[in-house]
Write an enzyme that holds these catalytic residues in place. Structure first.
Site, short mmCIF file in Angstrom:
data_model
loop_
_atom_site.label_atom_id
_atom_site.label_comp_id
_atom_site.label_asym_id
_atom_site.label_seq_id
_atom_site.Cartn_x
_atom_site.Cartn_y
_atom_site.Cartn_z
N GLU A 77 -74.75 -74.84 2.99
CA GLU A 77 -74.04 -75.22 1.76
C GLU A 77 -73.93 -76.74 1.65
OE1 GLU A 77 -70.84 -71.93 0.60
OE2 GLU A 77 -70.62 -72.61 2.69
N LYS B 125 -66.49 -71.60 -7.34
CA LYS B 125 -67.85 -71.74 -6.81
C LYS B 125 -68.70 -70.68 -7.52
CE LYS B 125 -68.90 -72.70 -2.50
NZ LYS B 125 -69.19 -72.62 -1.04
N GLU C 92 -59.63 -74.85 -1.37
CA GLU C 92 -58.21 -75.18 -1.38
C GLU C 92 -57.98 -76.65 -1.06
OE1 GLU C 92 -59.72 -72.59 0.03
OE2 GLU C 92 -58.34 -70.91 0.35
#
Length: 118
Positions: A21, A98, A72
């Site tokens: 990612e 996302k 978060e």
């Protein structure tokens, strides 16, 4: 009291716990709502008397550009900056999504929602 909402701020960045990612990145969508006393600006018609949504958008984009493992964490940074940089904001809520998260299934998006107030 009034609200200002920025809908669907689109960002391509690299948040996530997985190494891949961080390397390939993905698409995100952010919604931001702030509450403030908008009566002075409603009467004066002056930018100095309101919350500048250009600044709000800038904060979101800058904080989204800093890699985080968790949504978060980036949401908390956005809220902290808004409340510290704009004195008339009394409440802020941010939704960070996302798009197409790597969950091993067909999921459109995952969203976290955090809010803070003075």
């Amino acid at each position: 009291m009034g609200k200002i909402t920025l809908h669907n701020i689109r960002v391509f960045t690299n948040h996530g716990c997985l190494d891949e990612e961080g390397k390939i990145g993905s698409e995100y969508s952010v919604n931001l709502t702030v509450k403030a006393n908008l009566s002075p600006s409603a009467e004066s018609d002056e930018l100095k008397d309101t919350v500048d949504y250009v600044h709000l958008n800038k904060v979101v984009k800058e904080e989204m550009a800093k890699r985080s493992k968790l949504l978060e964490h980036v949401a908390e940074r956005i809220l902290t900056r808004i409340l510290s940089e704009d004195d008339i904001v009394t409440f802020a809520e941010v939704e960070v999504s996302k798009i197409n998260p790597p969950l091993g299934g067909d999921v459109e998006k995952v969203t976290i929602i955090l809010s803070k107030e003075r």
